[in-house]
Design a protein around this motif. Sequence first.
Motif, mmCIF file in Angstrom:
data_model
loop_
_atom_site.group_PDB
_atom_site.id
_atom_site.type_symbol
_atom_site.label_atom_id
_atom_site.label_comp_id
_atom_site.label_asym_id
_atom_site.label_seq_id
_atom_site.Cartn_x
_atom_site.Cartn_y
_atom_site.Cartn_z
ATOM 1 N N GLN A 88 -19.781 -5.149 17.966
ATOM 2 C CA GLN A 88 -19.023 -5.402 16.736
ATOM 3 C C GLN A 88 -19.935 -5.370 15.518
ATOM 4 O OE1 GLN A 88 -17.432 -9.086 18.256
ATOM 5 N NE2 GLN A 88 -15.341 -8.285 18.307
ATOM 6 N N LEU A 89 -21.088 -6.024 15.625
ATOM 7 C CA LEU A 89 -22.020 -6.051 14.491
ATOM 8 C C LEU A 89 -22.627 -4.677 14.249
ATOM 9 C CD1 LEU A 89 -23.696 -9.479 15.237
ATOM 10 C CD2 LEU A 89 -22.203 -8.934 13.301
ATOM 11 N N GLU A 90 -22.841 -3.905 15.306
ATOM 12 C CA GLU A 90 -23.320 -2.530 15.142
ATOM 13 C C GLU A 90 -22.282 -1.698 14.402
ATOM 14 O OE1 GLU A 90 -25.790 0.625 15.186
ATOM 15 O OE2 GLU A 90 -26.326 -1.311 16.071
ATOM 16 N N ASP A 91 -21.023 -1.868 14.765
ATOM 17 C CA ASP A 91 -19.945 -1.143 14.106
ATOM 18 C C ASP A 91 -19.866 -1.512 12.620
ATOM 19 O OD1 ASP A 91 -17.294 0.485 14.459
ATOM 20 O OD2 ASP A 91 -16.712 -1.310 13.354
ATOM 21 N N MET A 92 -20.192 -2.761 12.286
ATOM 22 C CA MET A 92 -20.164 -3.211 10.896
ATOM 23 C C MET A 92 -21.433 -2.837 10.140
ATOM 24 S SD MET A 92 -18.465 -7.021 11.399
ATOM 25 C CE MET A 92 -18.139 -7.294 9.635
ATOM 26 N N GLY A 93 -22.389 -2.224 10.844
ATOM 27 C CA GLY A 93 -23.637 -1.811 10.213
ATOM 28 C C GLY A 93 -24.586 -2.963 9.931
ATOM 29 N N LEU A 94 -24.499 -4.043 10.708
ATOM 30 C CA LEU A 94 -25.276 -5.245 10.408
ATOM 31 C C LEU A 94 -26.270 -5.636 11.498
ATOM 32 C CD1 LEU A 94 -22.439 -7.507 8.927
ATOM 33 C CD2 LEU A 94 -24.226 -6.285 7.663
ATOM 34 N N LEU A 95 -26.141 -5.104 12.692
ATOM 35 C CA LEU A 95 -26.956 -5.581 13.802
ATOM 36 C C LEU A 95 -28.447 -5.369 13.544
ATOM 37 C CD1 LEU A 95 -26.953 -6.863 16.616
ATOM 38 C CD2 LEU A 95 -26.828 -4.555 17.577
ATOM 39 N N HIS A 96 -28.807 -4.280 12.878
ATOM 40 C CA HIS A 96 -30.229 -3.988 12.678
ATOM 41 C C HIS A 96 -30.914 -4.967 11.729
ATOM 42 C CE1 HIS A 96 -28.320 -1.926 9.275
ATOM 43 N NE2 HIS A 96 -29.490 -1.974 8.660
ATOM 44 N N HIS A 97 -30.133 -5.838 11.076
ATOM 45 C CA HIS A 97 -30.723 -6.873 10.217
ATOM 46 C C HIS A 97 -31.070 -8.137 10.988
ATOM 47 C CE1 HIS A 97 -29.959 -4.637 6.550
ATOM 48 N NE2 HIS A 97 -28.677 -4.522 6.856
ATOM 49 N N PHE A 98 -30.777 -8.171 12.289
ATOM 50 C CA PHE A 98 -30.952 -9.414 13.042
ATOM 51 C C PHE A 98 -32.376 -9.957 12.951
ATOM 52 C CE2 PHE A 98 -32.309 -11.663 16.852
ATOM 53 C CZ PHE A 98 -31.390 -12.699 16.892
ATOM 54 N N ASP A 99 -33.379 -9.087 13.129
ATOM 55 C CA ASP A 99 -34.763 -9.561 13.168
ATOM 56 C C ASP A 99 -35.223 -10.137 11.840
ATOM 57 O OD1 ASP A 99 -35.070 -8.897 15.838
ATOM 58 O OD2 ASP A 99 -35.817 -6.887 15.415
ATOM 59 N N ALA A 100 -34.499 -9.838 10.751
ATOM 60 C CA ALA A 100 -34.866 -10.368 9.441
ATOM 61 C C ALA A 100 -34.150 -11.677 9.112
ATOM 62 C CB ALA A 100 -34.572 -9.332 8.355
ATOM 63 N N LEU A 101 -33.304 -12.151 10.021
ATOM 64 C CA LEU A 101 -32.610 -13.425 9.787
ATOM 65 C C LEU A 101 -33.612 -14.574 9.715
ATOM 66 C CD1 LEU A 101 -29.565 -13.219 12.242
ATOM 67 C CD2 LEU A 101 -29.437 -13.299 9.747
ATOM 68 N N PRO A 102 -33.361 -15.568 8.878
ATOM 69 C CA PRO A 102 -34.198 -16.773 8.903
ATOM 70 C C PRO A 102 -34.143 -17.416 10.294
ATOM 71 C CG PRO A 102 -32.793 -16.756 6.957
ATOM 72 C CD PRO A 102 -32.316 -15.648 7.841
ATOM 73 N N GLY A 103 -35.313 -17.626 10.888
ATOM 74 C CA GLY A 103 -35.331 -18.229 12.217
ATOM 75 C C GLY A 103 -34.746 -17.344 13.295
ATOM 76 N N ALA A 104 -34.860 -16.022 13.134
ATOM 77 C CA ALA A 104 -34.339 -15.114 14.162
ATOM 78 C C ALA A 104 -34.969 -15.440 15.504
ATOM 79 C CB ALA A 104 -34.642 -13.667 13.782
ATOM 80 N N SER A 105 -34.155 -15.408 16.553
ATOM 81 C CA SER A 105 -34.549 -15.744 17.926
ATOM 82 C C SER A 105 -34.807 -17.237 18.108
ATOM 83 C CB SER A 105 -35.774 -14.941 18.370
ATOM 84 O OG SER A 105 -35.486 -13.552 18.340
ATOM 85 N N LEU A 106 -34.591 -18.030 17.049
ATOM 86 C CA LEU A 106 -34.658 -19.483 17.196
ATOM 87 C C LEU A 106 -33.355 -20.099 16.684
ATOM 88 C CD1 LEU A 106 -36.103 -22.082 17.892
ATOM 89 C CD2 LEU A 106 -37.108 -22.076 15.585
ATOM 90 N N LEU A 107 -33.084 -19.938 15.390
ATOM 91 C CA LEU A 107 -31.810 -20.428 14.857
ATOM 92 C C LEU A 107 -30.657 -19.555 15.330
ATOM 93 C CD1 LEU A 107 -32.683 -21.413 11.178
ATOM 94 C CD2 LEU A 107 -32.735 -22.816 13.243
ATOM 95 N N PHE A 108 -30.940 -18.267 15.499
ATOM 96 C CA PHE A 108 -29.954 -17.328 16.042
ATOM 97 C C PHE A 108 -30.596 -16.620 17.233
ATOM 98 C CE2 PHE A 108 -29.125 -17.617 11.485
ATOM 99 C CZ PHE A 108 -27.769 -17.852 11.436
ATOM 100 N N GLU A 109 -29.789 -16.274 18.208
ATOM 101 C CA GLU A 109 -30.321 -15.539 19.339
ATOM 102 C C GLU A 109 -29.302 -14.524 19.841
ATOM 103 O OE1 GLU A 109 -31.096 -17.956 22.745
ATOM 104 O OE2 GLU A 109 -29.273 -19.142 22.516
ATOM 105 N N ARG A 110 -29.822 -13.465 20.420
ATOM 106 C CA ARG A 110 -28.965 -12.467 21.052
ATOM 107 C C ARG A 110 -28.910 -12.805 22.537
ATOM 108 N NH1 ARG A 110 -30.865 -6.648 18.853
ATOM 109 N NH2 ARG A 110 -29.102 -5.980 20.141
ATOM 110 N N ARG A 111 -27.737 -13.275 22.954
ATOM 111 C CA ARG A 111 -27.557 -13.734 24.328
ATOM 112 C C ARG A 111 -26.219 -13.246 24.846
ATOM 113 N NH1 ARG A 111 -25.562 -18.866 25.161
ATOM 114 N NH2 ARG A 111 -26.383 -19.458 23.115
ATOM 115 N N GLU A 112 -26.227 -12.691 26.062
ATOM 116 C CA GLU A 112 -24.997 -12.178 26.679
ATOM 117 C C GLU A 112 -24.322 -11.149 25.779
ATOM 118 O OE1 GLU A 112 -22.725 -15.678 27.449
ATOM 119 O OE2 GLU A 112 -24.007 -16.348 29.096
ATOM 120 N N LEU A 113 -25.142 -10.305 25.149
ATOM 121 C CA LEU A 113 -24.680 -9.211 24.283
ATOM 122 C C LEU A 113 -23.908 -9.729 23.071
ATOM 123 C CD1 LEU A 113 -23.553 -6.588 26.964
ATOM 124 C CD2 LEU A 113 -25.747 -6.749 25.775
ATOM 125 N N ARG A 114 -24.222 -10.951 22.650
ATOM 126 C CA ARG A 114 -23.622 -11.531 21.456
ATOM 127 C C ARG A 114 -24.712 -12.196 20.618
ATOM 128 N NH1 ARG A 114 -18.057 -12.048 21.645
ATOM 129 N NH2 ARG A 114 -17.115 -11.555 23.654
#
Length: 217
Positions: A52-78
Amino acid sequence: TAYEISLGLVGSEMCIRDSAYSAYFEAAIVDGGVRELIGVLAAAREPLSDAQLEDMGLLHHFDALPGASLLFERRELRVQPLHLSLLEWLRETREGDVAAGHCALASSCARWLEGLVGAGSTAAPARSGGVGPTERYALAHGHVHLGLGGDGLAVAGRLWFELLLEERGAGVGGAAPHAVSELSATEACGRWLLAQARAGRSKALAAELRALRDALG
């Protein structure tokens, strides 16, 4: 008392938690696509999938999120938050971004529904099959996002209007004894309502549409 002590501890924990969230966000560059992604994640009514986020053109910004992989995580394809309190904090402190997130989701949901109920689709799918997770999200939440987008709904409103409504032909209604709307439902609207019923959402939908009516005035 013990009760008062517990409340004090809870209050302290909330302050520490909110301060930690603030520190992560103040240390990061939050603009452009990152800001849009934060608004969408906070506005979402359930965790959004990578697709869904890929379709919205937003998934590639994940690594730039504040606290990426800590405050937010990619788990179970979500993409999922560390804790629901993070979403609550974002909704309280970044209201404009969250409203923009509702608008973006309302627009995307209208697009996702097009294949399910639009002019090129067949009859609405049965309860047990034919609806993927993206379409299921759009069916359950798209119109809710539409009612929460505030003043920025021009694009999303047009997409939903084109999907579900159309102007009546000249002379329709004639000299009816009661007021007749200038709009009528499309066939897609009928399929959308049928899909809602087959998903067992009729009761919830009635309340959601009343809220949408009130929000849109």
